[in-house]
Design a protein around this motif. Structure first.
Motif, PDB file in Angstrom:
ATOM      1  N   LEU A   1      -8.414   3.778   1.487  1.00 14.38           N
ATOM      2  CA  LEU A   1      -8.367   2.422   2.026  1.00 14.38           C
ATOM      3  C   LEU A   1      -8.593   2.450   3.530  1.00 14.38           C
ATOM      4  O   LEU A   1      -9.402   1.682   4.071  1.00 14.38           O
TER       5      LEU A   1
ATOM      6  N   LEU B   1      -5.961   2.992  -5.836  1.00  9.31           N
ATOM      7  CA  LEU B   1      -6.685   3.183  -4.569  1.00  9.31           C
ATOM      8  C   LEU B   1      -5.733   3.859  -3.597  1.00  9.31           C
ATOM      9  O   LEU B   1      -4.653   3.340  -3.316  1.00  9.31           O
TER      10      LEU B   1
ATOM     11  N   LEU C   1      -9.640  -2.795  -5.050  1.00  9.90           N
ATOM     12  CA  LEU C   1      -8.393  -3.555  -5.020  1.00  9.90           C
ATOM     13  C   LEU C   1      -8.217  -4.444  -6.247  1.00  9.90           C
ATOM     14  O   LEU C   1      -7.120  -4.952  -6.491  1.00  9.90           O
TER      15      LEU C   1
ATOM     16  N   VAL D   1       0.856  -1.190   0.000  1.00 13.88           N
ATOM     17  CA  VAL D   1       0.000   0.000   0.000  1.00 13.88           C
ATOM     18  C   VAL D   1       0.888   1.235   0.000  1.00 13.88           C
ATOM     19  O   VAL D   1       1.619   1.491   0.956  1.00 13.88           O
TER      20      VAL D   1
ATOM     21  N   LEU E   1     -14.372  -2.120  -1.551  1.00 14.85           N
ATOM     22  CA  LEU E   1     -12.942  -2.370  -1.392  1.00 14.85           C
ATOM     23  C   LEU E   1     -12.458  -3.478  -2.313  1.00 14.85           C
ATOM     24  O   LEU E   1     -11.366  -3.391  -2.892  1.00 14.85           O
TER      25      LEU E   1
ATOM     26  N   ARG F   1      -4.113   5.321  -0.120  1.00 16.43           N
ATOM     27  CA  ARG F   1      -3.993   4.813   1.246  1.00 16.43           C
ATOM     28  C   ARG F   1      -5.060   5.427   2.142  1.00 16.43           C
ATOM     29  O   ARG F   1      -5.631   4.757   3.010  1.00 16.43           O
TER      30      ARG F   1
END
Length: 976
Positions: free
Chosen positions: A634, A629, A677, A607, A673, A631
């Protein structure tokens, strides 16, 4: 000044009532009282020959202060304009000038610059106490030289000149003429020395606050601090709440510019608190807006959105469209912080559509035009908003739009004499040059602006300049020593900014900040993408290119692993993996691919601030994908899932406490998510023989319930046995020697006042002890029932020699010192001990085959500044323990009582990961607790996670068990 109004006693009584209401915090009542007093004066007592009395002035001061705070400037302005007209009709030019200036002051406080300037111009053509003034910027600075004094005695003249300088100086500052503003405000202070009559002395503190604000925006931060200290001595909080709010706002702005972020947030939060307590709706809306803007910078976007909602609500109630527009703009900025906007995000073709679908708002797009702040209270705020627009365009790769925005800024702010603006404009120009690949020009500009930024004490801007300077040096091939020094200086500057925040806020602030190591890792990812595209677009077979791609990808895994190990050792202590201490070599790639189990795939996540890299490794297979995506997004999504699950898992069953919409919301978070991802694409490419996954998470993915990911109508755990690991390269412990040694069972049921007693601990240890004894393992027990309480030193002595460890107790987390976090023990009344992460990291746990942590948050991870995350399972595994079973969040006691025995029984015949899988599938199928369907909710079972070695636990001998049936075992055999 004589007070010749009829009804003096009634006026005094009304004034006393309004003052009492103000001291009691009843802003609305006080405002109504002051307004009524002046309305009464206007109605029948302003007549020819009437003087402007001290009581009139005090009431007008309070009215203006309260009107701005309450967000109701209109009625006050109308009343003051009517009073000015009445005084003028009565031939009282002093009273007329005072009321007009007070009307302009209210307009300034409400951000109505044009109205304030218009009010001043009405005085320019008069022959009253201020004389005939040419109201150009150059002449506003010297009104006293033209004051004729006609119609005013000396006291009136002093009062009006002090008031005039306050209004004119504040207006000049709002228009960006800071040098003239400071000179004007300093001249105004000459009329308020000690011993000045009370009416004029009322202006001493407002003048100093206005001067401090102008100095801050001009860039003289040290001089501003002195004026703030002097102003504070003249502010009476209860009677002049507006001045106190203003003082905190100016001080907070200064702290922010100096990089003292924690103190700035504290002051702005204090402003919102005071506004809420006082019922200051207008000031509260602006306070929420200012705080939200800072929180966005600190990456606390959820909190920022809450403040923006409060600002919008208050602005709508008070009829403030400018604040509504600005709040809407900042909300778009807050939303954008969670999207990947960096120009260089190398999103793969197969994941690009996933990225666009990941956000509920759809693809990232440029926002609407920045709100126009020509009628705003701060020229620097206008600059900041324009700069934000520029950076938005720049980060989105819209360089032409960014160039237009910057050119407009350079034109609009050409006349502004703020040193801050003068230093920031070249910095923004250098950033544009960098993104245009004109590194020579960018480097030269940054080298020139850096000393200026350092001299002004603008720490955040200096950090930006240093990091761009380091990047320029890297592209221009500067010496490694020079590049390292620039990077070191940038890191040190960022460290100072971070250190000004509380520990929890430090983590959030650094979410989108690039460390030197992350810059290098991102460069590696960029090169991987380039090599893959070259291999995919080539018309001829390119085996050498593909081999280079595999080598670089494996080296990325190795570098990431080494970085994690070094950072963990630095934070907690203990030794590192000897395999990672050796330099990388190409033969490590062959060793890794050839020895990987056929039926297992390892998913390793990396990440970075603007992307997430997923590396999929199997037998002779190594692939990667990049998802755009951020950090920050996330973290927000994972935190959102935990918030929705909080408290539900503790309940005995899902019911009224867990509405259906909460379950749907949790599922929606996981689905977003998974899409962001690109997991569907990764999992869809797995071979059919794969039935086990090892996940090496990073950052907030340590708290992600992978087992609860849904594919079609099935959970991931129904198709794959899952294990979490902390290194994709560490060797597996399959084939280890048989379990030899004791089973250490430690529990703490009793607890001091204020801490929950763990009632089920004795029964839990009894069950585990009976199971271990059935396998011929000697039992060592530490709890109240055994007459041997669990003590720190005793546990440290026994854990390294135990083959199996089962601990049931409370835990503690100290965010500023994660190495002091750990297991809490209460060996005797009044005594508390902590078995810390540092304690455990220094022990050699190679003899420990398995550890079960039966405590709340036993697998919860502690996010350190940067990327690395520390947890109890991570510490135990790095110290040598074979595997650890823990929970990401608290679960209901009756669920835990059923899950633990099911897990241990399954260990009789299954590997560790399959034993966890069997217990979780039983919960999904409502067979874990017969007839209890609520166990199927992922909040109960998906947080129970196995870390480390997934293989079978080898015992020296087996005891027959009636419960070791293979009923319900998924159709897949995992080799030990």
């Amino acid at each position: 000044m004589a007070f010749t109004v009829d009804g003096w006693a009634a006026f005094q009584a009304g004034f006393a009532r309004a003052e009492a209401l103000l001291r009691a915090g009843d802003t609305a009542g006080a405002l109504a009282g002051y307004r009524g007093l002046l309305a009464e004066r206007l109605a029948g007592h302003l007549r020819a020959g009437t003087s402007l009395a001290t009581a009139d002035i005090v009431v007008a001061e309070r009215l203006a202060d309260m009107a701005v705070l309450a967000g109701e400037p209109g009625p006050a302005q109308s009343l003051l304009a009517a009073i000015a007209a009445a005084f003028r009709q009565a031939g009282n030019e002093t009273g007329a000038a005072y009321a007009t200036l007070k009307e302009a002051e209210v307009a300034l406080g409400a951000g109505q610059l044009r109205r304030a300037a218009a009010a001043l111009r009405t005085l320019g053509g008069s022959a009253g106490p201020l004389g005939r003034i040419d109201f150009t910027r150059a002449e506003w600075a010297r009104p006293e030289a033209r004051a004729s004094g006609r119609g005013a005695d000396d006291a009136d003249r002093v009062l009006l000149l002090a008031q005039y300088h306050l209004v004119a100086g504040s207006l000049l500052a709002a228009l960006g003429s800071y040098t003239e503003a400071c000179a004007t405000l300093r001249r105004g202070l000459r009329f308020t020395p000690p011993g000045t009559p009370e009416p004029a002395r009322l202006y001493a503190a407002p003048l100093r606050l206005a001067l401090a604000a102008a100095l801050v925006e001009r860039g003289e931060l040290n001089a501003a601090a002195k004026e703030l200290a002097r102003a504070e001595r003249g502010v009476d909080g209860p009677l002049t709440p507006g001045l106190e709010v203003r003082r905190l706002e100016v001080a907070g702005r200064r702290d922010l510019l100096r990089g003292e972020l924690g103190r700035a947030v504290e002051r702005l939060r204090e402003v919102t608190r005071r506004c809420a307590e006082g019922g200051f709706r207008g000031a509260a809306a602006r306070a929420h807006l200012n705080l939200a803007q800072v929180l966005i910078v600190l990456n606390q976007t959820e909190a920022a959105r809450a403040h923006l909602t409060a600002a919008e609500r208050g602005a709508v109630e008070t009829g403030d469209p400018a604040t509504v527009d600005r709040a809407a703009w900042l909300r778009r900025v807050a939303d954008a912080r969670g999207r990947s906007l960096a120009q260089r995000v190398p999103a793969t073709t197969e994941l690009w559509d996933e990225r666009e679908a990941a956000s509920p708002q759809g693809p990232s797009a440029a926002p609407e035009e920045t709100p126009e702040l020509a009628d705003g209270e701060s020229h620097l705020s206008l600059f900041d908003d324009r700069a934000l627009r520029f950076q938005w365009e720049l980060a989105g790769g819209r360089l032409d739009a960014a160039a237009r925005a910057l050119a407009q800024m350079e034109q609009v702010f050409a006349a502004c004499d703020s040193e801050i603006v003068a230093a920031r404009l070249p910095l923004l120009r250098a950033m544009l040059d960098y993104y245009r690949h004109d590194y020579v020009r960018a480097e030269a500009a940054l080298g020139q602006v850096l000393p200026r930024l350092a001299g002004l004490g603008l720490k955040a801007d200096r950090w930006q300049a240093l990091r761009f300077l380091a990047w320029c040096g890297a592209w221009l091939g500067r010496s490694a020593a020079e590049t390292r020094e620039r990077t070191r200086q940038a890191a040190a500057c960022l460290g100072e900014l971070t250190a000004s925040l509380p520990p929890v806020d430090q983590v959030l602030f650094q979410l989108n900040k690039w460390t030197a190591e992350e810059e290098e890792l991102a460069a590696e990812v960029d090169e991987l993408v380039r090599l893959r595209r070259a291999a995919e677009t080539s018309r001829l077979p390119r085996p050498l290119l593909r081999w280079r791609l595999l080598l670089r990808l494996h080296r990325l895994l190795w570098r990431t692993d080494r970085y994690r190990a070094e950072l963990a050792r630095e934070r907690v202590g203990g030794g590192g993996d000897p395999d990672l201490a050796a330099p990388w070599h190409p033969r490590l790639l062959w060793k890794h691919l050839a020895h990987h189990p056929r039926d297992r795939v390892t998913l390793t996540f990396l990440v970075l601030p603007d992307r997430v890299v997923t590396i999929s490794a199997g037998r002779f297979s190594l692939r990667f994908a990049v998802a755009a995506l951020t950090r920050l997004r996330l973290r927000e999504e994972v935190r959102r899932w935990h918030e929705l699950a909080r408290g539900i898992a503790r309940e005995e069953a899902a019911g009224p406490e867990d509405p259906e919409e909460h379950a749907e919301a949790r599922a929606a978070v996981l689905d977003r998510l998974v899409r962001a991802l690109g997991l569907h694409g990764v999992l869809g490419g797995l071979s059919r023989r794969v039935c086990a996954l090892t996940v090496v998470p990073d950052d907030a993915l340590h708290g992600f319930p992978f087992a609860a990911v849904r594919r079609s109508d099935r959970y991931l755990v129904q198709d794959y046995a899952l294990t979490l690991a902390f290194s994709p390269l560490a060797g597996r412990r399959g084939g280890a020697a048989p379990v030899v040694g004791s089973a250490l069972l430690a529990g703490v049921a009793d607890a001091p006042a204020g801490v929950d007693r763990l009632e089920q601990v004795p029964r839990e240890l009894d069950a585990v002890g009976a199971w271990a004894a059935g396998h011929g393992v000697r039992i060592e027990r530490m709890d109240e029932q055994a007459g041997r309480p669990a003590r720190r030193e005793a546990l440290l002595g026994s854990i390294p020699t135990a083959a199996l460890v089962h601990v049931a107790c409370h835990g503690i987390f100290e965010p500023n010192r994660p190495d002091r976090s750990g297991l809490v023990l209460f060996p005797e009344p009044g005594v508390t001990e902590t078995l810390t992460l540092r304690d455990l990291s220094t022990r050699q746990l190679g003899a420990v085959s398995h550890v079960t942590l039966s405590s709340c948050w036993s697998a919860d991870s502690y996010v350190l500044p940067g990327r690395w995350i520390i947890s109890l399972p991570e510490t135990l595994c790095r110290a040598g323990a074979g595997s650890v079973l823990g929970s990401l969040w608290p679960v209901a006691e009756n669920f835990a009582r059923a899950f633990q025995p099911a897990f241990y029984r399954a260990l009789d015949t299954l590997p560790r990961d399959r034993a966890v899988q069997r217990a979780q599938v039983a919960a999904i199928e409502a067979t874990l607790i017969e007839g209890e369907a609520w166990t199927a909710d992922p909040v109960f079972w998906s947080g129970l996670t196995l870390y480390g070695d997934p293989s079978r636990l080898p015992f020296p001998r087996r005891a027959p068990s009636a419960t070791s049936s293979t009923r319900g075992e998924p159709p897949c055999t995992v080799s030990p």
